[in-house]
Design a protein around this motif. Structure first.
Motif, PDB file in Angstrom:
ATOM      1  N   ARG A 185     -10.521 -30.025   6.672  1.00 49.72           N
ATOM      2  CA  ARG A 185     -11.313 -31.071   6.549  1.00 49.72           C
ATOM      3  C   ARG A 185     -10.531 -32.504   6.767  1.00 49.72           C
ATOM      4  O   ARG A 185     -11.418 -33.331   7.233  1.00 49.72           O
ATOM      5  N   ALA A 186      -9.387 -32.645   6.863  1.00 50.63           N
ATOM      6  CA  ALA A 186      -8.794 -33.690   6.795  1.00 50.63           C
ATOM      7  C   ALA A 186      -8.615 -34.204   8.506  1.00 50.63           C
ATOM      8  O   ALA A 186      -8.665 -35.257   8.789  1.00 50.63           O
ATOM      9  N   ALA A 187      -8.378 -32.928   9.134  1.00 46.44           N
ATOM     10  CA  ALA A 187      -7.899 -33.010  10.637  1.00 46.44           C
ATOM     11  C   ALA A 187      -9.324 -32.898  11.439  1.00 46.44           C
ATOM     12  O   ALA A 187      -9.242 -33.582  12.564  1.00 46.44           O
ATOM     13  N   GLY A 188     -10.446 -32.598  10.851  1.00 42.48           N
ATOM     14  CA  GLY A 188     -11.782 -32.268  11.523  1.00 42.48           C
ATOM     15  C   GLY A 188     -11.694 -30.904  12.079  1.00 42.48           C
ATOM     16  O   GLY A 188     -10.911 -30.021  11.799  1.00 42.48           O
ATOM     17  N   PRO A 189     -12.982 -30.658  13.125  1.00 42.24           N
ATOM     18  CA  PRO A 189     -13.105 -29.360  13.321  1.00 42.24           C
ATOM     19  C   PRO A 189     -12.014 -28.700  14.169  1.00 42.24           C
ATOM     20  O   PRO A 189     -11.093 -29.284  14.702  1.00 42.24           O
ATOM     21  N   THR A 190     -11.942 -27.488  14.114  1.00 40.01           N
ATOM     22  CA  THR A 190     -10.607 -27.064  14.743  1.00 40.01           C
ATOM     23  C   THR A 190     -10.909 -26.412  16.487  1.00 40.01           C
ATOM     24  O   THR A 190      -9.934 -25.899  16.770  1.00 40.01           O
ATOM     25  N   ILE A 191     -12.192 -26.805  16.866  1.00 40.33           N
ATOM     26  CA  ILE A 191     -12.516 -26.630  18.189  1.00 40.33           C
ATOM     27  C   ILE A 191     -12.514 -27.967  18.849  1.00 40.33           C
ATOM     28  O   ILE A 191     -12.971 -28.830  18.216  1.00 40.33           O
ATOM     29  N   ARG A 192     -11.986 -27.894  19.978  1.00 43.51           N
ATOM     30  CA  ARG A 192     -12.253 -29.185  20.849  1.00 43.51           C
ATOM     31  C   ARG A 192     -11.782 -30.435  20.030  1.00 43.51           C
ATOM     32  O   ARG A 192     -12.469 -31.587  19.857  1.00 43.51           O
ATOM     33  N   THR A 193     -10.496 -30.408  19.844  1.00 38.64           N
ATOM     34  CA  THR A 193      -9.983 -31.633  19.166  1.00 38.64           C
ATOM     35  C   THR A 193      -9.810 -32.770  19.979  1.00 38.64           C
ATOM     36  O   THR A 193      -9.300 -33.864  19.577  1.00 38.64           O
ATOM     37  N   ASP A 194     -10.093 -32.767  21.345  1.00 37.82           N
ATOM     38  CA  ASP A 194     -10.145 -33.850  22.104  1.00 37.82           C
ATOM     39  C   ASP A 194     -11.379 -34.547  21.885  1.00 37.82           C
ATOM     40  O   ASP A 194     -11.618 -35.941  22.518  1.00 37.82           O
ATOM     41  N   LEU A 195     -12.324 -34.151  21.288  1.00 39.38           N
ATOM     42  CA  LEU A 195     -13.528 -34.762  21.150  1.00 39.38           C
ATOM     43  C   LEU A 195     -14.116 -34.889  19.619  1.00 39.38           C
ATOM     44  O   LEU A 195     -13.382 -34.398  18.653  1.00 39.38           O
ATOM     45  N   GLY A 196     -14.857 -36.082  19.641  1.00 35.87           N
ATOM     46  CA  GLY A 196     -15.302 -36.317  18.161  1.00 35.87           C
ATOM     47  C   GLY A 196     -14.426 -37.180  17.213  1.00 35.87           C
ATOM     48  O   GLY A 196     -12.991 -37.622  17.578  1.00 35.87           O
ATOM     49  N   LYS A 197     -14.640 -37.150  15.837  1.00 40.18           N
ATOM     50  CA  LYS A 197     -13.758 -37.489  14.887  1.00 40.18           C
ATOM     51  C   LYS A 197     -12.204 -37.048  14.925  1.00 40.18           C
ATOM     52  O   LYS A 197     -11.424 -38.155  14.830  1.00 40.18           O
ATOM     53  N   GLN A 198     -12.191 -35.907  15.114  1.00 41.34           N
ATOM     54  CA  GLN A 198     -10.909 -35.445  15.347  1.00 41.34           C
ATOM     55  C   GLN A 198      -9.862 -35.852  16.185  1.00 41.34           C
ATOM     56  O   GLN A 198      -8.740 -35.840  16.091  1.00 41.34           O
ATOM     57  N   SER A 199     -10.465 -36.364  17.248  1.00 40.01           N
ATOM     58  CA  SER A 199      -9.637 -36.840  18.473  1.00 40.01           C
ATOM     59  C   SER A 199      -9.091 -38.289  17.873  1.00 40.01           C
ATOM     60  O   SER A 199      -8.169 -38.629  18.489  1.00 40.01           O
ATOM     61  N   GLU A 200      -9.664 -39.065  16.819  1.00 41.37           N
ATOM     62  CA  GLU A 200      -9.260 -40.266  16.567  1.00 41.37           C
ATOM     63  C   GLU A 200      -8.118 -40.352  15.458  1.00 41.37           C
ATOM     64  O   GLU A 200      -7.320 -41.278  15.437  1.00 41.37           O
ATOM     65  N   PHE A 201      -7.940 -39.345  14.957  1.00 43.47           N
ATOM     66  CA  PHE A 201      -6.894 -39.455  13.740  1.00 43.47           C
ATOM     67  C   PHE A 201      -5.503 -38.336  14.253  1.00 43.47           C
ATOM     68  O   PHE A 201      -5.786 -37.224  15.053  1.00 43.47           O
ATOM     69  N   LYS A 202      -4.381 -38.606  13.835  1.00 44.55           N
ATOM     70  CA  LYS A 202      -3.271 -37.460  14.096  1.00 44.55           C
ATOM     71  C   LYS A 202      -3.832 -36.366  13.358  1.00 44.55           C
ATOM     72  O   LYS A 202      -4.335 -36.282  12.278  1.00 44.55           O
ATOM     73  N   PRO A 203      -3.450 -35.170  13.675  1.00 46.98           N
ATOM     74  CA  PRO A 203      -3.727 -33.755  13.186  1.00 46.98           C
ATOM     75  C   PRO A 203      -3.012 -33.660  11.763  1.00 46.98           C
ATOM     76  O   PRO A 203      -1.885 -33.897  11.762  1.00 46.98           O
ATOM     77  N   ALA A 204      -3.540 -33.256  10.940  1.00 50.51           N
ATOM     78  CA  ALA A 204      -2.754 -32.586   9.422  1.00 50.51           C
ATOM     79  C   ALA A 204      -1.984 -31.434   9.981  1.00 50.51           C
ATOM     80  O   ALA A 204      -2.433 -30.689  10.743  1.00 50.51           O
ATOM     81  N   THR A 205      -0.720 -31.415   9.751  1.00 48.03           N
ATOM     82  CA  THR A 205      -0.014 -30.402   9.877  1.00 48.03           C
ATOM     83  C   THR A 205       0.390 -29.393   8.765  1.00 48.03           C
ATOM     84  O   THR A 205       0.509 -30.208   7.430  1.00 48.03           O
ATOM     85  N   ALA A 206       0.877 -28.444   8.864  1.00 49.20           N
ATOM     86  CA  ALA A 206       1.334 -27.665   7.707  1.00 49.20           C
ATOM     87  C   ALA A 206       2.479 -28.145   7.126  1.00 49.20           C
ATOM     88  O   ALA A 206       3.289 -28.454   8.000  1.00 49.20           O
ATOM     89  N   ALA A 207       2.793 -28.071   5.791  1.00 45.67           N
ATOM     90  CA  ALA A 207       3.933 -28.835   5.364  1.00 45.67           C
ATOM     91  C   ALA A 207       5.025 -27.685   5.112  1.00 45.67           C
ATOM     92  O   ALA A 207       4.779 -26.635   5.053  1.00 45.67           O
TER      93      ALA A 207
END
Length: 103
Positions: free
Chosen positions: A81-103
């Motif tokens: 939810r924090a990173a955005g959809p898990t497909i096509r990370t180059d498009l949409g909201k998820q492309s604007e934010f740094k991806p959340a990573t596993a801690a």
């Protein structure tokens, strides 16, 4: 454990997090963190109020951890939810934010 308040904005369904200024933010980066029970209780009340005012739905307190000043959700669902959809990370909201990573 540290917690933040998350929800979905009623007008467009976007995942949001409650910020220190009382506004709902589209990024978890500046979410208000409840570090003790009184703060967590205050977050919960703020969520109930925003729900009752028809601002957000699916209000939930989630567990997070801080690493080097960044906020990371514990559960995979919340990381997505924090990173955005898990497909096509180059498009949409998820492309604007740094991806959340596993801690």
């Amino acid at each position: 454990m540290n917690k933040v308040l998350t929800a979905n904005r009623l007008t467009d369904g976007i995942a949001v997090w409650l910020g220190a200024n009382g506004q709902w933010l589209e990024s978890i980066d500046n979410a208000l963190i409840g570090r003790h029970q009184e703060a967590v209780d205050a977050l919960e009340e703020a969520g109930k109020s925003a729900f009752n005012d028809n601002l957000v739905v699916d209000v939930d307190l989630i567990d997070v951890e801080e690493i080097d000043g960044d906020i990371f959700p514990i559960r995979l669902r919340e990381r997505i939810r924090a990173a955005g959809p898990t497909i096509r990370t180059d498009l949409g909201k998820q492309s604007e934010f740094k991806p959340a990573t596993a801690a």
